[in-house]
Write a protein that holds these residues in place. Structure first.
Motif, PDB file in Angstrom:
ATOM      1  N   MET A 234       1.146  -1.403  -0.162  1.00 50.25           N
ATOM      2  CA  MET A 234       0.898  -0.163   0.046  1.00 50.25           C
ATOM      3  C   MET A 234       0.765   1.225   0.147  1.00 50.25           C
ATOM      4  SD  MET A 234      -2.695   1.566   2.653  1.00 50.25           S
ATOM      5  CE  MET A 234      -4.122  -0.415   2.433  1.00 50.25           C
ATOM      6  N   LEU A 235       0.626   2.485  -0.619  1.00 48.01           N
ATOM      7  CA  LEU A 235       1.108   3.787  -0.460  1.00 48.01           C
ATOM      8  C   LEU A 235       0.153   4.471  -0.011  1.00 48.01           C
ATOM      9  CD1 LEU A 235       3.629   5.113  -2.050  1.00 48.01           C
ATOM     10  CD2 LEU A 235       1.382   5.806  -4.341  1.00 48.01           C
ATOM     11  N   HIS A 236       0.512   4.819   0.423  1.00 43.93           N
ATOM     12  CA  HIS A 236      -0.347   6.409   1.821  1.00 43.93           C
ATOM     13  C   HIS A 236      -0.417   7.321   1.295  1.00 43.93           C
ATOM     14  CE1 HIS A 236      -2.719   7.579   4.839  1.00 43.93           C
ATOM     15  NE2 HIS A 236      -2.235   7.824   5.826  1.00 43.93           N
ATOM     16  N   PHE A 237      -1.034   7.713   1.650  1.00 40.43           N
ATOM     17  CA  PHE A 237      -0.796   9.365   1.554  1.00 40.43           C
ATOM     18  C   PHE A 237      -1.865  10.546   1.889  1.00 40.43           C
ATOM     19  CE2 PHE A 237      -3.038   9.682  -2.336  1.00 40.43           C
ATOM     20  CZ  PHE A 237      -3.525  10.731  -2.652  1.00 40.43           C
ATOM     21  N   HIS A 238      -1.484  11.306   3.035  1.00 37.26           N
ATOM     22  CA  HIS A 238      -2.915  12.081   3.854  1.00 37.26           C
ATOM     23  C   HIS A 238      -2.323  13.794   3.345  1.00 37.26           C
ATOM     24  CE1 HIS A 238      -6.093  12.952   6.460  1.00 37.26           C
ATOM     25  NE2 HIS A 238      -5.063  13.688   6.795  1.00 37.26           N
ATOM     26  N   ILE A 239      -3.186  14.657   2.612  1.00 37.86           N
ATOM     27  CA  ILE A 239      -2.432  15.742   2.813  1.00 37.86           C
ATOM     28  C   ILE A 239      -3.536  16.728   3.409  1.00 37.86           C
ATOM     29  CG2 ILE A 239      -1.874  15.885   0.541  1.00 37.86           C
ATOM     30  CD1 ILE A 239      -4.254  16.409  -0.974  1.00 37.86           C
ATOM     31  N   GLY A 240      -4.565  16.131   4.702  1.00 36.59           N
ATOM     32  CA  GLY A 240      -5.048  16.992   5.361  1.00 36.59           C
ATOM     33  C   GLY A 240      -6.524  16.658   5.659  1.00 36.59           C
ATOM     34  N   SER A 241      -6.828  17.748   6.822  1.00 36.19           N
ATOM     35  CA  SER A 241      -8.897  16.779   6.945  1.00 36.19           C
ATOM     36  C   SER A 241      -9.591  17.987   5.771  1.00 36.19           C
ATOM     37  CB  SER A 241      -8.876  17.340   8.465  1.00 36.19           C
ATOM     38  OG  SER A 241     -10.261  16.750   8.442  1.00 36.19           O
ATOM     39  N   GLN A 242     -10.366  17.769   5.296  1.00 36.19           N
ATOM     40  CA  GLN A 242     -11.489  18.993   5.971  1.00 36.19           C
ATOM     41  C   GLN A 242     -11.002  20.015   4.101  1.00 36.19           C
ATOM     42  OE1 GLN A 242     -14.853  19.315   6.247  1.00 36.19           O
ATOM     43  NE2 GLN A 242     -15.535  21.698   4.815  1.00 36.19           N
ATOM     44  N   ILE A 243     -10.597  19.375   3.240  1.00 34.97           N
ATOM     45  CA  ILE A 243      -9.465  19.438   1.708  1.00 34.97           C
ATOM     46  C   ILE A 243     -10.912  20.419   1.271  1.00 34.97           C
ATOM     47  CG2 ILE A 243      -8.331  19.074  -0.682  1.00 34.97           C
ATOM     48  CD1 ILE A 243      -8.141  16.432   0.791  1.00 34.97           C
ATOM     49  N   ASN A 244     -11.042  21.697   1.123  1.00 38.20           N
ATOM     50  CA  ASN A 244     -11.793  22.230   0.304  1.00 38.20           C
ATOM     51  C   ASN A 244     -12.411  22.680  -0.816  1.00 38.20           C
ATOM     52  OD1 ASN A 244     -10.814  24.444   0.449  1.00 38.20           O
ATOM     53  ND2 ASN A 244     -10.986  25.758   1.510  1.00 38.20           N
TER      54      ASN A 244
ATOM     55  N   ILE B  47      -3.696  13.156  -6.374  1.00 31.29           N
ATOM     56  CA  ILE B  47      -3.824  11.992  -7.102  1.00 31.29           C
ATOM     57  C   ILE B  47      -3.148  12.378  -7.952  1.00 31.29           C
ATOM     58  CG2 ILE B  47      -5.801  10.963  -8.099  1.00 31.29           C
ATOM     59  CD1 ILE B  47      -6.107  11.151  -5.672  1.00 31.29           C
ATOM     60  N   ARG B  48      -2.547  13.095  -8.871  1.00 35.81           N
ATOM     61  CA  ARG B  48      -1.951  12.416 -10.051  1.00 35.81           C
ATOM     62  C   ARG B  48      -0.654  12.630  -9.333  1.00 35.81           C
ATOM     63  NH1 ARG B  48      -3.883  17.063 -12.098  1.00 35.81           N
ATOM     64  NH2 ARG B  48      -5.426  17.003 -14.290  1.00 35.81           N
ATOM     65  N   GLU B  49       0.449  13.404  -8.115  1.00 34.52           N
ATOM     66  CA  GLU B  49       1.263  13.038  -8.679  1.00 34.52           C
ATOM     67  C   GLU B  49       1.361  11.651  -7.515  1.00 34.52           C
ATOM     68  OE1 GLU B  49       2.496  15.789  -4.594  1.00 34.52           O
ATOM     69  OE2 GLU B  49       4.673  15.048  -4.570  1.00 34.52           O
ATOM     70  N   ALA B  50       0.750  11.399  -6.706  1.00 35.41           N
ATOM     71  CA  ALA B  50       0.436  10.072  -5.454  1.00 35.41           C
ATOM     72  C   ALA B  50       0.003   8.028  -6.870  1.00 35.41           C
ATOM     73  CB  ALA B  50      -0.860   9.620  -5.005  1.00 35.41           C
ATOM     74  N   GLY B  51      -0.998   8.512  -8.118  1.00 39.69           N
ATOM     75  CA  GLY B  51      -0.187   7.624  -9.623  1.00 39.69           C
ATOM     76  C   GLY B  51       1.220   7.614  -9.599  1.00 39.69           C
ATOM     77  N   GLN B  52       1.487   8.794 -10.102  1.00 44.44           N
ATOM     78  CA  GLN B  52       3.062   8.828 -10.558  1.00 44.44           C
ATOM     79  C   GLN B  52       4.040   7.701  -9.526  1.00 44.44           C
ATOM     80  OE1 GLN B  52       3.757   9.733 -13.624  1.00 44.44           O
ATOM     81  NE2 GLN B  52       2.004  10.900 -14.071  1.00 44.44           N
ATOM     82  N   ILE B  53       3.774   8.390  -8.234  1.00 47.03           N
ATOM     83  CA  ILE B  53       4.811   7.896  -7.832  1.00 47.03           C
ATOM     84  C   ILE B  53       4.555   6.237  -7.383  1.00 47.03           C
ATOM     85  CG2 ILE B  53       5.483   7.503  -4.827  1.00 47.03           C
ATOM     86  CD1 ILE B  53       5.058  10.261  -4.789  1.00 47.03           C
ATOM     87  N   TYR B  54       3.229   5.998  -7.593  1.00 49.75           N
ATOM     88  CA  TYR B  54       2.881   4.250  -7.414  1.00 49.75           C
ATOM     89  C   TYR B  54       2.998   4.164  -8.599  1.00 49.75           C
ATOM     90  CZ  TYR B  54      -0.408   0.527  -8.124  1.00 49.75           C
ATOM     91  OH  TYR B  54      -1.088  -0.435  -8.607  1.00 49.75           O
TER      92      TYR B  54
ATOM     93  N   GLN C 165      -5.854   7.396 -15.505  1.00 49.38           N
ATOM     94  CA  GLN C 165      -4.961   7.864 -16.841  1.00 49.38           C
ATOM     95  C   GLN C 165      -3.541   8.278 -16.283  1.00 49.38           C
ATOM     96  OE1 GLN C 165      -6.910  12.488 -16.830  1.00 49.38           O
ATOM     97  NE2 GLN C 165      -4.433  12.622 -17.919  1.00 49.38           N
ATOM     98  N   VAL C 166      -3.481   7.881 -15.162  1.00 50.25           N
ATOM     99  CA  VAL C 166      -1.814   7.881 -14.806  1.00 50.25           C
ATOM    100  C   VAL C 166      -1.216   6.254 -14.893  1.00 50.25           C
ATOM    101  CG1 VAL C 166       0.062   8.247 -12.952  1.00 50.25           C
ATOM    102  CG2 VAL C 166      -1.615   9.620 -13.075  1.00 50.25           C
ATOM    103  N   SER C 167      -2.189   5.417 -14.404  1.00 52.52           N
ATOM    104  CA  SER C 167      -1.447   3.867 -14.950  1.00 52.52           C
ATOM    105  C   SER C 167      -1.793   2.741 -16.219  1.00 52.52           C
ATOM    106  CB  SER C 167      -2.810   2.597 -14.248  1.00 52.52           C
ATOM    107  OG  SER C 167      -2.743   3.502 -12.763  1.00 52.52           O
ATOM    108  N   GLU C 168      -2.308   3.936 -16.983  1.00 50.60           N
ATOM    109  CA  GLU C 168      -2.758   3.986 -18.894  1.00 50.60           C
ATOM    110  C   GLU C 168      -1.578   4.526 -19.244  1.00 50.60           C
ATOM    111  OE1 GLU C 168      -7.299   3.253 -19.431  1.00 50.60           O
ATOM    112  OE2 GLU C 168      -6.635   5.244 -20.259  1.00 50.60           O
ATOM    113  N   GLU C 169      -1.233   5.550 -18.902  1.00 51.82           N
ATOM    114  CA  GLU C 169       0.132   6.400 -19.347  1.00 51.82           C
ATOM    115  C   GLU C 169       1.453   5.242 -19.154  1.00 51.82           C
ATOM    116  OE1 GLU C 169      -1.617  10.416 -19.017  1.00 51.82           O
ATOM    117  OE2 GLU C 169      -0.524   9.854 -17.866  1.00 51.82           O
ATOM    118  N   LYS C 170       1.686   5.245 -18.087  1.00 55.20           N
ATOM    119  CA  LYS C 170       2.581   4.346 -17.362  1.00 55.20           C
ATOM    120  C   LYS C 170       2.832   2.632 -17.495  1.00 55.20           C
ATOM    121  CE  LYS C 170       5.204   7.948 -15.452  1.00 55.20           C
ATOM    122  NZ  LYS C 170       6.146   8.182 -14.756  1.00 55.20           N
ATOM    123  N   MET C 171       1.171   2.267 -17.706  1.00 55.85           N
ATOM    124  CA  MET C 171       0.911   0.696 -18.359  1.00 55.85           C
ATOM    125  C   MET C 171       2.030   0.052 -16.772  1.00 55.85           C
ATOM    126  SD  MET C 171       2.014   0.579 -22.158  1.00 55.85           S
ATOM    127  CE  MET C 171       4.384   0.650 -22.065  1.00 55.85           C
ATOM    128  N   VAL C 172       1.236   0.507 -16.216  1.00 56.97           N
ATOM    129  CA  VAL C 172       0.927  -0.674 -14.582  1.00 56.97           C
ATOM    130  C   VAL C 172      -1.176  -0.654 -14.193  1.00 56.97           C
ATOM    131  CG1 VAL C 172       3.100   0.806 -14.106  1.00 56.97           C
ATOM    132  CG2 VAL C 172       0.798   1.737 -12.999  1.00 56.97           C
TER     133      VAL C 172
END
Ligand code: PLP
Length: 614
Positions: A231-241, A250-257, A307-314
């Motif tokens: 599992m890859l986890h991130f939490h960027i803060g509560s109550q994201i407005n 999500i884009r950044e985490a997707g790339q890292i994954y 989108q990211v997974s398709e681009e990176k073929m994973v």
């Protein structure tokens, strides 16, 4: 906002309605909150009350699953969705028991951030849904993780530092037991938006940098436990407005994954989005707290990850969320009574004019008499000019106390007359004038105990009178609590004004509901001034009415004092010593009994009055 609707259309999510002057629960028999409060009263439980509505927990759990599963279908996404509830958001038995009743329906799991939470998660999770573990993990915490795995739990220890990974490796070498799944929390460049934004970003307290991540990957390989890294986890803060913030993360985490998979993390198959899903606290159009719905949130997450997974073929990742606020905030309401109105609402009859008044008083009387629809603004400005000079006149001894009182009353009368005569849009000073005539409503509750985020972060919670809603609420209101702390106040805010009713408390009670308190407030609530938790009641809404159950009474003063280290025996000994030395012997027994009433009974004064003769 129309004054008497209290912004329900923004924040209530159709859970509550105003009908026939009352706030009602919008389910089955649609009972009024007032009827629930009165029923509790009949059973001997007075306000303040925490009312829990379990159906609202289920509603939110269902919503999360439905939104993600609908989006999975829509996007033709091949990964799976799973939710866990972070216990830090509400560990109270009254909430967790209800959550656990519904959890097996969805396979809903739990997240733990400390040893005690982890032990609670293991005990509560009889349906063997996933458990994720965040927070600081020393060897003991890691051992508990292994214990959970041995008991058959689907548990993931999410490492927040390289040391935690080393602890896992150390424990794995020592124990014969299977190794829990391993997750890694990544420190994204992206950070949240709103009050809790600093939980994310490269300088956040938690998670591994990319360099540490690569180091962790090597350690996992070298210790032959890479297959446990799932599992890859991130939490960027509560109550994201803002949804834009979510997209970026999500884009950044997707790339890292995808990169990690390419670097050999062959078992990695899940992204854990953490929490942050916002709810609407705003009672006014101008003070909205978020710009997206859960459906949009879920759709964006899946679209971008695909989108990211398709681009990176994973292969696309499975998704886990740890939404807490979204699940628990709605279910709990505090209802309490107004004890007093600190009115500085003067009438003409309060004026005590002398035969000869100082010039400033005569001028203000004249202004008050002359004001009309045409000249209101001009007269207001004249009055302000006079009122500005009072402080100096008093300090120099030109006016006495009676004059000062007359000026205070005239100031109030003029302000109210102007507010009555002019339209809001015609007068720049409108908000200032509202402040001047604001009414202070003293509530039987502690803001520190029941709404600590208001005190600490300025977080708003919807406030609504639960009855009298057929009448116009005309008083600009501020709320004062019963702590003797000047921070225990919700100020009148002209940008998000609260108007309450003009009630004569001698004739009838006035109850206010404080809504959306089920996330964080209960556990962060503090005993400032030794005000403890109110009585809690779980309310089931039925076809014909409602049922009150699982009542947990508020603590007596004895119990509160015990919770901060005072023994009952020591207190009683001290009282007996004082009474024996200071009170006449004929009154000693009665005096001690009197003390015991106040000390040991809840609602002590009511009971004391009833039992005055002991
Ligand atoms: N997950 C983690 C790691 C958190 O730190 C938090 C809260 O701070 C949450 C989930 C819950 O966040 P929220 O209540 O905003 O959904």
């Amino acid at each position: 906002m129309k004054k008497d609707e209290y912004g329900l259309k923004y924040w209530a999510d159709e859970n509550f309605i105003i009908d026939n002057s009352l706030v009602k629960i919008n389910r089955d028999s649609k009972p009024a909150l007032l009827d629930i409060v009165n029923e509790a009263k009949k059973m001997g439980y007075n306000t303040p009350l925490i009312l829990r509505f379990p159906h609202l927990i289920n509603k939110q759990m269902k919503k999360i699953y439905k939104s993600f599963n609908d989006a999975i279908k829509r996007e033709n996404y091949s990964g799976e969705f799973q939710a866990v509830f972070p216990l830090k958001v509400n560990q109270y038995n009254g909430f967790v028991n209800e959550f656990i009743r519904y959890a097996p329906r969805y396979g809903y799991g739990l997240e733990a951030g400390s040893k005690s939470e982890l032990l609670l998660a293991i005990a509560s999770n009889e349906h063997k849904a996933p458990i994720t573990v965040n927070g600081f993990k020393d060897l003991e915490m890691v051992e508990i993780g292994f214990l959970a795995k041995k008991m058959g739990h689907n548990i993931t220890l999410i490492i927040e530092s390289i040391n935690e990974l080393k602890n896992i490796i150390r424990v794995a070498k020592k124990r014969e037991d299977p190794i829990p799944n391993i997750g890694i929390r990544i420190r994204l460049y992206s950070y949240g938006s709103g009050t809790w934004a600093k939980s994310g970003g490269i300088d956040s307290k938690f998670g591994l940098t990319v360099t540490e991540m690569i180091q962790a990957l090597t350690l996992l390989k070298d210790s032959s436990i890479l297959k446990e890294f799932k599992m890859l986890h991130f939490h960027i803060g509560s109550q994201i407005n803002s949804v834009q913030t979510v997209q970026k993360a999500i884009r950044e985490a997707g790339q890292i994954y995808a990169e990690l998979k390419k670097m050999g993390a062959f078992s990695l198959d899940t992204i854990n989005l953490g929490g942050g899903l916002a709810i609407e606290y705003g009672q006014h159009k101008s003070t909205r707290y978020k710009n997206y719905s859960i459906d949009e949130f879920a759709g964006q997450v899946l679209r971008l990850l695909k989108q990211v997974s398709e681009e990176k073929m994973v292969k696309v990742p499975n998704i886990v969320t740890e939404s807490g606020r979204f699940v628990s905030a709605h279910h709990s309401i505090l209802v309490t009574s107004v004890l007093e109105l600190f009115s500085q609402d003067y009438k003409e009859k309060n004026l005590k004019l002398k035969d000869f008044n100082p010039k400033v008083v005569d001028e203000l009387v004249l202004i008050y008499q002359k004001i009309n629809g045409e000249n209101a603004l001009e007269q207001l400005h004249n009055a302000i000019d006079h009122l500005d000079s009072i402080e100096t006149l008093f300090e120099l001894g030109y006016i006495d106390l009676q004059d000062r009182s007359n000026i205070e009353i005239l100031g109030d009368l003029i302000t109210k007359k102007v507010l009555y005569l002019v339209k809001k849009e015609d007068i720049i000073e409108y908000d200032t004038l509202l402040h001047k005539v604001e009414e202070r409503y003293l509530i039987n509750a502690s803001i520190f105990q029941s709404m600590p985020d208001f005190w600490g972060l300025g977080q708003n919670f919807p406030i609504v009178p639960i009855h009298h809603l057929d009448k116009k609420a005309v008083r600009p209101a501020s709320i004062w609590d019963i702590t003797c702390d000047s921070d225990g106040e919700i100020d009148f805010n002209e940008k998000a004004p609260l108007f309450l009713h003009d009630i004569d408390l001698k004739d009838e009670p006035y109850y206010l509901g404080f809504f959306l308190l089920g996330a964080y407030q209960e556990i962060l609530g503090m005993k400032h001034n030794l005000f403890d938790r109110p009585t809690e009641i779980v309310v089931d809404i039925t076809k014909n009415g409602f049922k009150l159950r699982d009542i947990k009474e508020s603590n007596s003063s004895k119990e509160i004092l015990e919770s901060v280290g005072y023994s009952d025996k020591v207190i009683i000994d001290k009282i007996e010593r004082q009474v024996n030395s200071l009170v006449d012997s004929s009154k000693r027994e009665e005096t001690i009994k009197e003390f015991l009433y106040f000390y040991r009974e809840r609602d002590n004064y009511l009971k004391f009055e009833k039992n005055r003769r002991y």
